[in-house]
Design an enzyme around this catalytic site. Structure first.
Site, mmCIF file in Angstrom:
data_model
loop_
_atom_site.group_PDB
_atom_site.id
_atom_site.type_symbol
_atom_site.label_atom_id
_atom_site.label_comp_id
_atom_site.label_asym_id
_atom_site.label_seq_id
_atom_site.Cartn_x
_atom_site.Cartn_y
_atom_site.Cartn_z
ATOM 1 N N HIS A 64 -10.068 -4.509 -3.813
ATOM 2 C CA HIS A 64 -8.729 -4.701 -3.244
ATOM 3 C C HIS A 64 -8.854 -5.057 -1.765
ATOM 4 O O HIS A 64 -9.550 -4.409 -1.009
ATOM 5 C CB HIS A 64 -7.824 -3.485 -3.458
ATOM 6 C CG HIS A 64 -8.355 -2.188 -2.953
ATOM 7 N ND1 HIS A 64 -9.353 -1.477 -3.596
ATOM 8 C CD2 HIS A 64 -8.017 -1.447 -1.870
ATOM 9 C CE1 HIS A 64 -9.594 -0.355 -2.932
ATOM 10 N NE2 HIS A 64 -8.800 -0.319 -1.868
ATOM 11 N N LEU A 65 -8.170 -6.134 -1.413
ATOM 12 C CA LEU A 65 -8.147 -6.629 -0.040
ATOM 13 C C LEU A 65 -6.995 -5.976 0.701
ATOM 14 O O LEU A 65 -5.843 -6.069 0.267
ATOM 15 C CB LEU A 65 -7.958 -8.149 -0.035
ATOM 16 C CG LEU A 65 -7.748 -8.807 1.336
ATOM 17 C CD1 LEU A 65 -9.032 -8.742 2.161
ATOM 18 C CD2 LEU A 65 -7.285 -10.250 1.170
ATOM 19 N N HIS A 66 -7.303 -5.307 1.812
ATOM 20 C CA HIS A 66 -6.259 -4.767 2.679
ATOM 21 C C HIS A 66 -5.746 -5.903 3.554
ATOM 22 O O HIS A 66 -6.527 -6.621 4.180
ATOM 23 C CB HIS A 66 -6.802 -3.644 3.568
ATOM 24 C CG HIS A 66 -7.044 -2.377 2.826
ATOM 25 N ND1 HIS A 66 -6.076 -1.413 2.668
ATOM 26 C CD2 HIS A 66 -8.141 -1.926 2.182
ATOM 27 C CE1 HIS A 66 -6.571 -0.414 1.967
ATOM 28 N NE2 HIS A 66 -7.829 -0.703 1.655
ATOM 29 N N ASP A 118 0.856 -1.184 0.000
ATOM 30 C CA ASP A 118 0.000 0.000 0.000
ATOM 31 C C ASP A 118 0.894 1.236 0.000
ATOM 32 O O ASP A 118 1.915 1.254 0.690
ATOM 33 C CB ASP A 118 -0.903 -0.017 1.242
ATOM 34 C CG ASP A 118 -2.005 1.021 1.184
ATOM 35 O OD1 ASP A 118 -1.691 2.230 1.285
ATOM 36 O OD2 ASP A 118 -3.175 0.639 1.039
ATOM 37 N N ILE A 119 0.508 2.264 -0.756
ATOM 38 C CA ILE A 119 1.362 3.463 -0.824
ATOM 39 C C ILE A 119 1.291 4.298 0.445
ATOM 40 O O ILE A 119 2.142 5.145 0.668
ATOM 41 C CB ILE A 119 1.046 4.342 -2.062
ATOM 42 C CG1 ILE A 119 -0.391 4.850 -2.037
ATOM 43 C CG2 ILE A 119 1.359 3.598 -3.343
ATOM 44 C CD1 ILE A 119 -0.671 5.923 -3.078
#
EC number: 3.9.1.-
Length: 153
Positions: free
Chosen positions: A115-117, A46-47
């Site tokens: 999108h899965l965190h 993740d950015i």
């Protein structure tokens, strides 16, 4: 863009050129290091990481948000979870009890591509991050809870 890359993108009818996650998943975006890549999914950092290990698992094909999913997507979610856990293990995370896997509901997701965190260790989330990734809140749902809801529908 190389002819080979262009052909790959052209053949993928579920590719949205305007979607940053589609571009990352199909290697059309420089600067994103893929930690995992297979025929269906990619995983990358993740950015704006909320904890030491904060990854996103993303389908290569454009899939809407978790609100657009049906029972038919349960296996996709399970596979995304497996990729997330495997990526954590490859990055020396041993306590898979201290992780958080989940999705943001629209309009609280910044990218409208599923999108899965993948967050670890969850116990080290700061105050604001605990709110942003709050378990089964109005804006965030765990992968397990999403699967339960999809199977019940």
């Amino acid at each position: 863009m190389s002819a080979e890359a262009g052909a790959t993108v052209e053949q993928n009818h579920s590719y949205d050129m305007s979607c940053i996650f589609c571009r990352i998943a199909n290697k059309q975006e420089s600067g994103a290091e893929l930690l995992h890549s297979d025929d269906d999914l990619v995983c990358f950092k993740d950015i704006r990481p909320a904890v030491t290990h904060h990854y996103l698992v993303v389908p290569k094909k454009h899939v809407g948000t978790c609100k657009t999913l049906t029972k038919d997507h349960v296996q996709l979610i399970k596979t995304m979870m497996e990729v997330g856990k495997s990526t954590l293990q490859k990055n020396n995370v041993t306590d898979l009890e201290d992780i958080r896997l989940g999705f943001h509901y629209p309009p609280f997701c910044s990218i409208s591509h599923l999108h899965l965190h993948v967050l670890a260790p969850a116990s080290q989330l700061g105050f604001l991050s605990r709110m942003i990734y709050r378990v089964n809140s109005y804006w965030f749902i765990t992968a397990d809870e999403l699967i339960d809801q999809l199977q019940a529908s």
